[in-house]
Design a protein around this motif. Structure first.
Motif, PDB file in Angstrom:
ATOM      1  N   SER A 107      57.797 127.510  70.604  1.00  0.00           N
ATOM      2  CA  SER A 107      56.340 127.449  70.484  1.00  0.00           C
ATOM      3  C   SER A 107      55.813 128.869  70.502  1.00  0.00           C
ATOM      4  CB  SER A 107      55.761 126.647  71.657  1.00  0.00           C
ATOM      5  OG  SER A 107      54.380 126.910  71.832  1.00  0.00           O
ATOM      6  N   ARG A 108      54.594 129.037  70.019  1.00  0.00           N
ATOM      7  CA  ARG A 108      53.992 130.366  70.182  1.00  0.00           C
ATOM      8  C   ARG A 108      53.803 130.695  71.655  1.00  0.00           C
ATOM      9  NH1 ARG A 108      48.797 130.886  66.377  1.00  0.00           N
ATOM     10  NH2 ARG A 108      48.521 128.745  67.125  1.00  0.00           N
ATOM     11  N   ASN A 109      53.733 129.684  72.495  1.00  0.00           N
ATOM     12  CA  ASN A 109      53.516 129.938  73.928  1.00  0.00           C
ATOM     13  C   ASN A 109      54.687 130.682  74.555  1.00  0.00           C
ATOM     14  OD1 ASN A 109      51.258 128.452  73.425  1.00  0.00           O
ATOM     15  ND2 ASN A 109      51.763 126.727  74.770  1.00  0.00           N
ATOM     16  N   ALA A 198      56.308 124.775  74.329  1.00  0.00           N
ATOM     17  CA  ALA A 198      54.879 124.842  74.620  1.00  0.00           C
ATOM     18  C   ALA A 198      54.630 124.736  76.114  1.00  0.00           C
ATOM     19  CB  ALA A 198      54.138 123.731  73.886  1.00  0.00           C
ATOM     20  N   LEU A 199      55.406 123.886  76.786  1.00  0.00           N
ATOM     21  CA  LEU A 199      55.325 123.742  78.243  1.00  0.00           C
ATOM     22  C   LEU A 199      56.482 122.954  78.815  1.00  0.00           C
ATOM     23  CD1 LEU A 199      52.786 120.977  79.327  1.00  0.00           C
ATOM     24  CD2 LEU A 199      53.700 121.149  77.026  1.00  0.00           C
ATOM     25  N   ALA A 200      57.239 122.182  77.951  1.00  0.00           N
ATOM     26  CA  ALA A 200      58.233 121.243  78.481  1.00  0.00           C
ATOM     27  C   ALA A 200      59.573 121.358  77.764  1.00  0.00           C
ATOM     28  CB  ALA A 200      57.693 119.814  78.365  1.00  0.00           C
ATOM     29  N   SER A 229      52.854 129.955  81.338  1.00  0.00           N
ATOM     30  CA  SER A 229      51.534 130.198  81.941  1.00  0.00           C
ATOM     31  C   SER A 229      51.534 131.400  82.879  1.00  0.00           C
ATOM     32  CB  SER A 229      51.066 128.952  82.714  1.00  0.00           C
ATOM     33  OG  SER A 229      51.949 128.653  83.780  1.00  0.00           O
ATOM     34  N   ASP A 230      52.693 132.013  83.056  1.00  0.00           N
ATOM     35  CA  ASP A 230      52.812 133.176  83.942  1.00  0.00           C
ATOM     36  C   ASP A 230      52.327 134.442  83.262  1.00  0.00           C
ATOM     37  OD1 ASP A 230      53.636 135.119  85.794  1.00  0.00           O
ATOM     38  OD2 ASP A 230      55.645 135.224  84.892  1.00  0.00           O
ATOM     39  N   ALA A 315      49.216 124.462  81.440  1.00  0.00           N
ATOM     40  CA  ALA A 315      50.129 125.590  81.313  1.00  0.00           C
ATOM     41  C   ALA A 315      49.407 126.673  80.535  1.00  0.00           C
ATOM     42  CB  ALA A 315      51.404 125.157  80.613  1.00  0.00           C
ATOM     43  N   TYR A 316      49.669 126.780  79.214  1.00  0.00           N
ATOM     44  CA  TYR A 316      48.998 127.816  78.433  1.00  0.00           C
ATOM     45  C   TYR A 316      47.565 127.408  78.113  1.00  0.00           C
ATOM     46  CZ  TYR A 316      47.921 131.281  74.880  1.00  0.00           C
ATOM     47  OH  TYR A 316      47.324 132.292  74.187  1.00  0.00           O
ATOM     48  N   ASN A 317      46.658 128.372  78.177  1.00  0.00           N
ATOM     49  CA  ASN A 317      45.268 128.197  77.757  1.00  0.00           C
ATOM     50  C   ASN A 317      44.882 129.408  76.924  1.00  0.00           C
ATOM     51  OD1 ASN A 317      44.038 125.841  79.690  1.00  0.00           O
ATOM     52  ND2 ASN A 317      45.580 127.052  80.774  1.00  0.00           N
ATOM     53  N   LYS A 318      43.961 129.217  75.984  1.00  0.00           N
ATOM     54  CA  LYS A 318      43.602 130.283  75.050  1.00  0.00           C
ATOM     55  C   LYS A 318      43.016 131.500  75.764  1.00  0.00           C
ATOM     56  CE  LYS A 318      43.381 131.513  70.656  1.00  0.00           C
ATOM     57  NZ  LYS A 318      44.557 131.606  69.789  1.00  0.00           N
ATOM     58  N   ASP A 319      42.466 131.297  76.969  1.00  0.00           N
ATOM     59  CA  ASP A 319      41.956 132.432  77.750  1.00  0.00           C
ATOM     60  C   ASP A 319      43.000 133.539  77.867  1.00  0.00           C
ATOM     61  OD1 ASP A 319      41.233 129.742  78.610  1.00  0.00           O
ATOM     62  OD2 ASP A 319      39.909 130.650  80.107  1.00  0.00           O
ATOM     63  N   MET A 320      44.275 133.108  77.933  1.00  0.00           N
ATOM     64  CA  MET A 320      45.359 134.053  78.201  1.00  0.00           C
ATOM     65  C   MET A 320      45.580 135.032  77.062  1.00  0.00           C
ATOM     66  SD  MET A 320      47.821 131.255  80.051  1.00  0.00           S
ATOM     67  CE  MET A 320      49.263 132.301  80.191  1.00  0.00           C
ATOM     68  N   GLN A 321      44.991 134.743  75.901  1.00  0.00           N
ATOM     69  CA  GLN A 321      45.058 135.683  74.792  1.00  0.00           C
ATOM     70  C   GLN A 321      44.400 137.012  75.147  1.00  0.00           C
ATOM     71  OE1 GLN A 321      44.545 134.306  70.596  1.00  0.00           O
ATOM     72  NE2 GLN A 321      42.701 135.577  70.650  1.00  0.00           N
ATOM     73  N   GLU A 322      43.499 136.994  76.118  1.00  0.00           N
ATOM     74  CA  GLU A 322      42.798 138.206  76.546  1.00  0.00           C
ATOM     75  C   GLU A 322      43.705 139.178  77.300  1.00  0.00           C
ATOM     76  OE1 GLU A 322      39.444 139.025  75.813  1.00  0.00           O
ATOM     77  OE2 GLU A 322      39.924 137.418  74.407  1.00  0.00           O
ATOM     78  N   ASP A 323      44.925 138.742  77.633  1.00  0.00           N
ATOM     79  CA  ASP A 323      45.816 139.604  78.402  1.00  0.00           C
ATOM     80  C   ASP A 323      46.204 140.871  77.659  1.00  0.00           C
ATOM     81  OD1 ASP A 323      47.415 138.432  76.479  1.00  0.00           O
ATOM     82  OD2 ASP A 323      48.946 137.690  77.864  1.00  0.00           O
TER      83      ASP A 323
END
Length: 460
Positions: A107-109, A198-200, A229-230, A315-323
């Motif tokens: 996944s892209r995640n 993606a998460l699993a 999500s880390d 797990a992943y949320n689009k907010d994390m793109q701001e990292d």
């Protein structure tokens, strides 16, 4: 091209496309994305998940992309959503339908988590190199100023005499700790997340250890939810950058003060100074001032990501793109600050006579005078009181302690003898402090030797 869209009937709004896109920031990770993809496709081939011929074609195509992007024969198109979609599209354009197999089992995640970790592994080493370059400059200045006496300060008030070498080596200790923090951080960074999906994870029989070995990770992550999500490692790295900048900023503050006409302890090279558009006499310490100012910017990047992550569920949320924007801004700012600051330190001129003259004022030898009395059997607290009265007397007379006659000293204690003048000389005040860590030439040479050992033995 998007890596998704089959579920949608309408095109994405142009403003949403721009708002959603991260390629302008993450395209700098093209190398990490391609290398991670090569490791992934090798694993898919080894596990017989994809046909061998397709895997070979994909691997060759990825190597072709890497070479041509690095040689500027292929330009990364900012119209793509992210670097992952660009690489997959460019690969498919080059090798055909086989390129669409690349994303099998990932996944892209987990892909972006891998890219970020690969990026930080490389940049951690480069950051250590920049710090070592600064430590080399400190070593050079300290070695030349073992006997350069200057006033030491507490509360920005003259306290006791030290040497400039001792002062420089204090900052060396800070930057040595910064290196050790990066080394410690690297242990937690060195866990390979690809294969988390993606998460699993996935139903494909992936060999995650194979990918970890290919990419020189020491281990794999153990929980797929946490893996994607880390962002602790990014926050930790930003914390390290903030501490480095804090150290540079503290030193910058002193350099700015030392350049003033009132202090005149040092003079910066013209190469690392600027002038005024209206006042022709000005020589401004802009490098130091900018480092001091940019420290707040790096702090802001840390606070940005801490704030982004504080309320995100698994797990992943689009907010994390701001990292990445916060990370790359802080990294670039810190690296440029280190490089420029190092050049400024290398080229500055030390006004040794001014420093020593300043150390003679402010009663920096008062503690040594008290210690002289202690050696005669008087309790320290009483000695402290006596010397305090002597200092007050000198202030009223406008003289230094060393200017007092023996007759004047005897007004405060009959214990004083002629040897007191030698005991409170600045050279003696400095060189009698032979305790390890002190400013004596004996102690400072030990510190210089330890610094030299670290610089010479460090393996990047």
């Amino acid at each position: 091209m998007k890596l998704w869209g089959g579920r949608f009937n309408e095109n994405t709004n142009k403003d949403v496309n721009d708002f959603n896109s991260s390629i302008r920031v993450d395209k700098r990770m093209y190398k990490e994305d391609i290398l991670g993809s090569i490791a992934h496709i090798k694993m898919l081939k080894a596990q017989n998940i994809l046909p061998i011929d397709s895997c070979k074609k994909i691997e060759e195509g990825l190597l072709y992309l890497l070479e041509n992007i690095e040689n500027n024969n292929i330009q990364i198109d900012d119209d793509f959503e992210d670097i992952h979609s660009f690489v997959e599209y460019a690969l498919t354009e080059h090798i055909g339908e086989a390129g669409k197999m690349l994303h099998t089992g990932r996944s892209r995640n987990d892909q972006v988590a891998l890219d970020l970790k690969l990026c930080l592994k490389d940049n951690s080493k480069l950051l250590i190199k920049d710090i070592l370059d600064l430590l080399k400059a400190i070593h050079e200045k300290a070695s030349k100023n073992i006997d350069t006496i200057m006033p030491g300060y507490t509360h920005m008030q003259k306290a006791q005499p030290i040497t400039l070498a001792h002062y420089f080596l204090a900052y060396a200790e800070m930057f040595k700790r910064d290196i050790s923090r990066i080394e410690d951080f690297f242990k937690r960074l060195d866990e390979m997340p690809l294969g988390s999906g993606a998460l699993a994870t996935t139903t494909y029989p992936l060999d995650r250890e194979f990918v970890a070995r290919e990419l020189n990770f020491s281990k794999i992550t153990l929980n797929s939810l946490d893996s994607v999500s880390d962002r602790d490692y990014v926050i930790e790295f930003l914390s390290i950058l903030s501490i480095i900048m804090m150290h540079l900023s503290r030193w910058s503050e002193e350099i700015i003060i030392w350049c003033t006409n009132e202090f005149n302890f040092i003079e910066l090279s013209d190469e690392y100074s600027t002038g005024s558009s209206i006042m022709p006499q000005k020589k401004n310490p802009d490098v130091a001032e900018l480092v001091r100012g940019k420290t707040g910017r790096v702090y802001g990047d840390l606070v940005t990501l801490l704030t982004v992550m504080k309320g995100i569920p698994l797990a992943y949320n689009k907010d994390m793109q701001e990292d990445k924007e916060a990370l790359f801004d802080a990294l670039d700012t810190t690296k440029l600050s280190l490089i420029t600051f190092t050049g400024m330190i290398k080229t500055l001129k030390v006004n040794k006579d001014v420093m020593e003259k300043s150390a003679h004022g402010g009663f920096t030898n008062a503690t040594d005078l008290a210690d002289y009395l202690v050696k005669s059997g008087i309790p320290f607290r009483k000695c402290h009181e006596i010397v305090g009265e002597i200092v007050l007397y000198c202030i009223e007379k406008g003289i230094c302690i060393s200017d007092m006659s023996m007759c004047e000293l005897h007004k405060f204690s009959k214990v004083f003898k002629e040897d007191v003048y030698n005991e409170i000389s600045l050279e003696n005040c400095v060189n009698q402090r032979k305790v390890i860590g002190g400013p004596s030439s004996y102690s400072v040479k030990i510190q210089i030797k330890e610094l030299e050992r670290l610089i010479n033995n460090y393996k990047l």
